[in-house]
Design a protein around this motif. Structure first.
Motif, PDB file in Angstrom:
ATOM      1  N   LYS A 158       8.435   2.280   0.116  1.00 13.92           N
ATOM      2  CA  LYS A 158       8.209   1.268  -0.911  1.00 13.92           C
ATOM      3  C   LYS A 158       7.988   1.827  -2.313  1.00 13.92           C
ATOM      4  O   LYS A 158       7.876   1.068  -3.263  1.00 13.92           O
ATOM      5  CB  LYS A 158       7.003   0.398  -0.538  1.00 13.92           C
ATOM      6  CG  LYS A 158       7.218  -0.417   0.726  1.00 13.92           C
ATOM      7  CD  LYS A 158       6.021  -1.285   1.004  1.00 13.92           C
ATOM      8  CE  LYS A 158       6.248  -2.123   2.252  1.00 13.92           C
ATOM      9  NZ  LYS A 158       5.143  -3.053   2.475  1.00 13.92           N
ATOM     10  N   VAL A 159       7.903   3.129  -2.446  1.00 16.09           N
ATOM     11  CA  VAL A 159       7.623   3.750  -3.741  1.00 16.09           C
ATOM     12  C   VAL A 159       8.807   4.632  -4.134  1.00 16.09           C
ATOM     13  O   VAL A 159       9.273   5.445  -3.335  1.00 16.09           O
ATOM     14  CB  VAL A 159       6.322   4.575  -3.706  1.00 16.09           C
ATOM     15  CG1 VAL A 159       6.069   5.255  -5.047  1.00 16.09           C
ATOM     16  CG2 VAL A 159       5.147   3.690  -3.328  1.00 16.09           C
ATOM     17  N   PHE A 160       9.257   4.453  -5.381  1.00 13.54           N
ATOM     18  CA  PHE A 160      10.420   5.181  -5.868  1.00 13.54           C
ATOM     19  C   PHE A 160      10.145   5.687  -7.276  1.00 13.54           C
ATOM     20  O   PHE A 160       9.412   5.059  -8.037  1.00 13.54           O
ATOM     21  CB  PHE A 160      11.647   4.250  -5.901  1.00 13.54           C
ATOM     22  CG  PHE A 160      12.006   3.691  -4.560  1.00 13.54           C
ATOM     23  CD1 PHE A 160      12.924   4.338  -3.752  1.00 13.54           C
ATOM     24  CD2 PHE A 160      11.413   2.523  -4.105  1.00 13.54           C
ATOM     25  CE1 PHE A 160      13.242   3.819  -2.509  1.00 13.54           C
ATOM     26  CE2 PHE A 160      11.724   2.001  -2.859  1.00 13.54           C
ATOM     27  CZ  PHE A 160      12.646   2.655  -2.057  1.00 13.54           C
ATOM     28  N   HIS A 161      10.754   6.832  -7.599  1.00 10.62           N
ATOM     29  CA  HIS A 161      10.732   7.331  -8.965  1.00 10.62           C
ATOM     30  C   HIS A 161      12.110   7.072  -9.555  1.00 10.62           C
ATOM     31  O   HIS A 161      13.121   7.464  -8.976  1.00 10.62           O
ATOM     32  CB  HIS A 161      10.443   8.833  -9.011  1.00 10.62           C
ATOM     33  CG  HIS A 161       9.025   9.160  -8.733  1.00 10.62           C
ATOM     34  ND1 HIS A 161       8.529  10.435  -8.822  1.00 10.62           N
ATOM     35  CD2 HIS A 161       7.968   8.397  -8.362  1.00 10.62           C
ATOM     36  CE1 HIS A 161       7.237  10.446  -8.530  1.00 10.62           C
ATOM     37  NE2 HIS A 161       6.892   9.215  -8.237  1.00 10.62           N
ATOM     38  N   LEU A 162      12.127   6.415 -10.698  1.00  7.62           N
ATOM     39  CA  LEU A 162      13.361   6.198 -11.430  1.00  7.62           C
ATOM     40  C   LEU A 162      13.451   7.286 -12.494  1.00  7.62           C
ATOM     41  O   LEU A 162      12.587   7.380 -13.368  1.00  7.62           O
ATOM     42  CB  LEU A 162      13.373   4.821 -12.098  1.00  7.62           C
ATOM     43  CG  LEU A 162      13.094   3.610 -11.196  1.00  7.62           C
ATOM     44  CD1 LEU A 162      13.158   2.334 -12.017  1.00  7.62           C
ATOM     45  CD2 LEU A 162      14.061   3.557 -10.034  1.00  7.62           C
ATOM     46  N   VAL A 193       9.772   6.815 -14.224  1.00  5.89           N
ATOM     47  CA  VAL A 193       8.978   5.610 -14.011  1.00  5.89           C
ATOM     48  C   VAL A 193       8.787   5.474 -12.499  1.00  5.89           C
ATOM     49  O   VAL A 193       9.742   5.560 -11.731  1.00  5.89           O
ATOM     50  CB  VAL A 193       9.700   4.353 -14.560  1.00  5.89           C
ATOM     51  CG1 VAL A 193       8.912   3.095 -14.238  1.00  5.89           C
ATOM     52  CG2 VAL A 193       9.920   4.481 -16.059  1.00  5.89           C
ATOM     53  N   ARG A 194       7.539   5.320 -12.072  1.00  2.10           N
ATOM     54  CA  ARG A 194       7.242   5.110 -10.650  1.00  2.10           C
ATOM     55  C   ARG A 194       7.168   3.604 -10.418  1.00  2.10           C
ATOM     56  O   ARG A 194       6.470   2.887 -11.132  1.00  2.10           O
ATOM     57  CB  ARG A 194       5.919   5.743 -10.253  1.00  2.10           C
ATOM     58  CG  ARG A 194       5.572   5.473  -8.782  1.00  2.10           C
ATOM     59  CD  ARG A 194       4.218   6.011  -8.396  1.00  2.10           C
ATOM     60  NE  ARG A 194       4.125   7.404  -8.780  1.00  2.10           N
ATOM     61  CZ  ARG A 194       3.002   8.004  -9.118  1.00  2.10           C
ATOM     62  NH1 ARG A 194       1.868   7.352  -9.123  1.00  2.10           N
ATOM     63  NH2 ARG A 194       2.982   9.269  -9.453  1.00  2.10           N
ATOM     64  N   VAL A 195       7.886   3.124  -9.399  1.00  2.00           N
ATOM     65  CA  VAL A 195       7.829   1.706  -9.051  1.00  2.00           C
ATOM     66  C   VAL A 195       7.399   1.564  -7.604  1.00  2.00           C
ATOM     67  O   VAL A 195       7.830   2.315  -6.736  1.00  2.00           O
ATOM     68  CB  VAL A 195       9.178   0.981  -9.282  1.00  2.00           C
ATOM     69  CG1 VAL A 195       9.506   0.907 -10.745  1.00  2.00           C
ATOM     70  CG2 VAL A 195      10.307   1.633  -8.530  1.00  2.00           C
ATOM     71  N   ALA A 196       6.509   0.613  -7.365  1.00  2.00           N
ATOM     72  CA  ALA A 196       6.101   0.250  -6.006  1.00  2.00           C
ATOM     73  C   ALA A 196       6.684  -1.133  -5.758  1.00  2.00           C
ATOM     74  O   ALA A 196       6.485  -2.059  -6.534  1.00  2.00           O
ATOM     75  CB  ALA A 196       4.583   0.230  -5.896  1.00  2.00           C
ATOM     76  N   LEU A 197       7.436  -1.255  -4.670  1.00  2.00           N
ATOM     77  CA  LEU A 197       8.115  -2.499  -4.355  1.00  2.00           C
ATOM     78  C   LEU A 197       7.503  -3.148  -3.130  1.00  2.00           C
ATOM     79  O   LEU A 197       6.992  -2.470  -2.239  1.00  2.00           O
ATOM     80  CB  LEU A 197       9.607  -2.238  -4.105  1.00  2.00           C
ATOM     81  CG  LEU A 197      10.368  -1.527  -5.228  1.00  2.00           C
ATOM     82  CD1 LEU A 197      11.805  -1.254  -4.808  1.00  2.00           C
ATOM     83  CD2 LEU A 197      10.324  -2.341  -6.502  1.00  2.00           C
ATOM     84  N   LYS A 198       7.582  -4.458  -3.061  1.00  4.87           N
ATOM     85  CA  LYS A 198       7.123  -5.177  -1.866  1.00  4.87           C
ATOM     86  C   LYS A 198       8.045  -4.862  -0.702  1.00  4.87           C
ATOM     87  O   LYS A 198       7.590  -4.657   0.420  1.00  4.87           O
ATOM     88  CB  LYS A 198       7.095  -6.682  -2.135  1.00  4.87           C
ATOM     89  CG  LYS A 198       6.054  -7.090  -3.153  1.00  4.87           C
ATOM     90  CD  LYS A 198       6.139  -8.576  -3.448  1.00  4.87           C
ATOM     91  CE  LYS A 198       5.168  -8.931  -4.567  1.00  4.87           C
ATOM     92  NZ  LYS A 198       5.354 -10.303  -5.032  1.00  4.87           N
ATOM     93  N   ASP A 199       9.353  -4.844  -0.969  1.00  9.06           N
ATOM     94  CA  ASP A 199      10.346  -4.556   0.060  1.00  9.06           C
ATOM     95  C   ASP A 199      11.297  -3.495  -0.479  1.00  9.06           C
ATOM     96  O   ASP A 199      12.170  -3.791  -1.304  1.00  9.06           O
ATOM     97  CB  ASP A 199      11.118  -5.830   0.432  1.00  9.06           C
ATOM     98  CG  ASP A 199      12.159  -5.597   1.521  1.00  9.06           C
ATOM     99  OD1 ASP A 199      12.251  -4.471   2.054  1.00  9.06           O
ATOM    100  OD2 ASP A 199      12.873  -6.566   1.847  1.00  9.06           O
ATOM    101  N   GLY A 200      11.127  -2.269  -0.026  1.00 11.46           N
ATOM    102  CA  GLY A 200      11.953  -1.161  -0.499  1.00 11.46           C
ATOM    103  C   GLY A 200      13.407  -1.268  -0.108  1.00 11.46           C
ATOM    104  O   GLY A 200      14.269  -0.674  -0.748  1.00 11.46           O
TER     105      GLY A 200
END
Length: 119
Positions: free
Chosen positions: A107-111, A78-85
């Motif tokens: 700010k972008v992570f793969h879970l 799952v790729r998530v883009a966060l406001k504050d990494g």
């Protein structure tokens, strides 16, 4: 001299016969089709994109308000883009069942979640 002439004639005949018996090269094998990756359409809204998230993961992602976008990108990711990494807590995510976290940028992570993504 005769021996040399016999040798040369034999060589020429041998090469000629060998060339005529040689198999014609086989046609190149047809390319094997590689199964295409399953396309995942981008979510139409933030609410729909957040549906890809397990609610147990939200504290590790810095809360629901920190998640800008989430989408299933593979059978196990799952790729998530966060406001504050910086608010991402990898230990909390692992405790919630995420196998690993791969940072793509700040700010972008793969879970990496295994087969949980289908659930």
């Amino acid at each position: 001299m005769t021996l040399l002439l016999v040798f040369i004639v034999g060589l020429v005949i041998g090469v000629g016969v060998g060339m005529s018996l040689r198999k014609t090269p086989a046609a190149a094998p047809a390319p094997v089709a590689t199964p295409a990756a399953k396309a995942v359409a981008p979510a139409a809204s933030a609410a729909a994109s957040k549906a890809a998230l397990n609610s147990k993961w939200l504290p590790g992602l810095g809360g629901a308000d920190n998640v800008q976008q989430a989408e299933v990108i593979a059978a196990t990711r799952v790729r998530v883009a966060l406001k504050d990494g910086h608010r991402l807590d990898e230990r909390a995510l692992v405790a919630a069942g995420v196998q690993a976290v791969a940072a793509i940028d700040e700010k972008v992570f793969h879970l990496i979640v295994g087969q949980q993504v289908a659930a």
